[in-house]
Design an enzyme around this catalytic site. Structure first.
Site, short mmCIF file in Angstrom:
data_model
loop_
_atom_site.label_atom_id
_atom_site.label_comp_id
_atom_site.label_asym_id
_atom_site.label_seq_id
_atom_site.Cartn_x
_atom_site.Cartn_y
_atom_site.Cartn_z
N PRO A 88 0.81 -1.22 0.00
CA PRO A 88 0.00 0.00 0.00
C PRO A 88 0.85 1.27 0.00
O PRO A 88 0.39 2.33 -0.44
CB PRO A 88 -0.84 -0.10 1.28
CG PRO A 88 -0.28 -1.23 2.06
CD PRO A 88 0.55 -2.07 1.16
N GLU A 115 1.74 -7.61 8.46
CA GLU A 115 2.04 -6.17 8.44
C GLU A 115 2.94 -5.79 7.27
O GLU A 115 3.33 -4.63 7.13
CB GLU A 115 2.72 -5.75 9.75
CG GLU A 115 1.84 -5.81 10.96
CD GLU A 115 0.55 -5.01 10.80
OE1 GLU A 115 0.60 -3.90 10.25
OE2 GLU A 115 -0.50 -5.51 11.21
N ARG A 153 -4.61 -7.14 -20.56
CA ARG A 153 -5.56 -6.72 -21.60
C ARG A 153 -4.94 -5.70 -22.56
O ARG A 153 -5.51 -5.42 -23.60
CB ARG A 153 -6.88 -6.23 -20.99
CG ARG A 153 -6.79 -5.03 -20.11
CD ARG A 153 -8.03 -4.94 -19.22
NE ARG A 153 -9.28 -5.05 -19.96
CZ ARG A 153 -9.78 -4.11 -20.74
NH1 ARG A 153 -9.13 -2.98 -20.90
NH2 ARG A 153 -10.92 -4.29 -21.37
N ASP A 168 -10.92 2.81 -23.98
CA ASP A 168 -11.31 2.69 -22.57
C ASP A 168 -11.01 3.96 -21.79
O ASP A 168 -10.16 4.76 -22.20
CB ASP A 168 -10.53 1.55 -21.89
CG ASP A 168 -11.14 0.18 -22.17
OD1 ASP A 168 -12.32 0.13 -22.50
OD2 ASP A 168 -10.40 -0.82 -22.04
#
Ligand code: SAM
Length: 231
Positions: A88, A115, A153, A168
């Protein structure tokens, strides 16, 4: 492209790659995917991959030995490739990042749990560190699957219609080069629950349809994601 995914939960990922576009890419031999269980590289007799953090505090930390040995063993199986740790606290993933990664021939994705990783793993392996967004998942598996899907993709010949990725959201651009969200889509029936599909889309004038779609994409982006525009 070859994608290697290192995780302590390889079973979590198999289903994701067994259907739809990710499966089709493998069937067409454009993509090869390998799952590696980090636990198998642990020298601990109980196959432990985590320990309590120095300094105390909640949770466990993924320890150096199993992760470093797993990464090095997997790297040695083929050309070095791009080594990416899912965290993150990493650099935020985007369509631009996906397009850039789609040019690589090998990605090695490492999924954390608990963690996260002992910091010395990053010092030793010098990976790229990528986050899929500003929120915390329980593990890196879903993040790795998101990255792999977005990259796959964009590989040539994976999508049936070669132009669909360029149309897109985020790939579509306005004349100032700013990214746009996708325009609204409609399919038969022309009237559903009293709601009509726009007349212009049913008229067959492709220049007008393109102009309408561009306007809709601009308007939608301005309303929903003004941060995508520079001014
Ligand atoms: N203590 C960490 C922190 O606050 O940054 C959170 C660790 S998280 C519970 C466990 C693992 O999930 C991470 O090591 C990472 O591999 C994965 N993960 C969680 N959120 C993620 C995100 N937004 N992007 C990429 N990976 C993520």
């Amino acid at each position: 492209m070859r994608i290697d995914i290192l995780t302590i939960f390889p079973e979590m990922l198999r289903g994701v790659f067994a259907d739809s576009i990710l499966k089709r890419a493998q069937d067409k031999e454009i993509l090869r995917v390998y799952f590696h269980d980090i636990r198998a590289y642990s020298q601990n007799k109980h196959r432990k991959v985590d320990d309590r953090p120095f300094g105390g505090g909640p949770g466990m930390v993924m320890t150096c030995q199993p992760v470093v040995d797993a990464v090095r063993a997997v790297q040695a199986q083929a050309e070095a490739g791009r080594l990416i740790f899912m965290c993150p606290g990493g650099k935020k993933f985007s369509q631009t990042a996906a397009a850039e990664l789609a040019r690589a021939s090998r990605l090695i994705l490492v999924c954390g749990r608990y963690e996260g990783f002992d910091e010395r793993i990053f010092t030793l392996l010098q990976p790229e560190i990528i986050s899929i967004g500003d929120y915390v998942l329980s593990g890196g598996e879903l993040a790795a699957a998101v990255l792999a899907d977005a990259v796959t993709r964009l590989l040539p010949k994976v999508l049936g219609d070669e132009h669909s990725a360029a149309e897109d959201s985020f790939s579509l651009r306005n004349e100032r080069g700013e990214p746009l969200l996708d325009y609204p889509h409609y399919a038969p029936p022309a009237l559903y629950a009293g709601l009509a599909a726009p007349e212009i889309l049913r008229g067959g004038n492709h220049a007008e349809i393109n102009r309408w779609r561009r306007e809709q994409a601009e308007q939608r982006t301005r309303e929903r994601r003004p941060d995508l525009f520079r001014v």
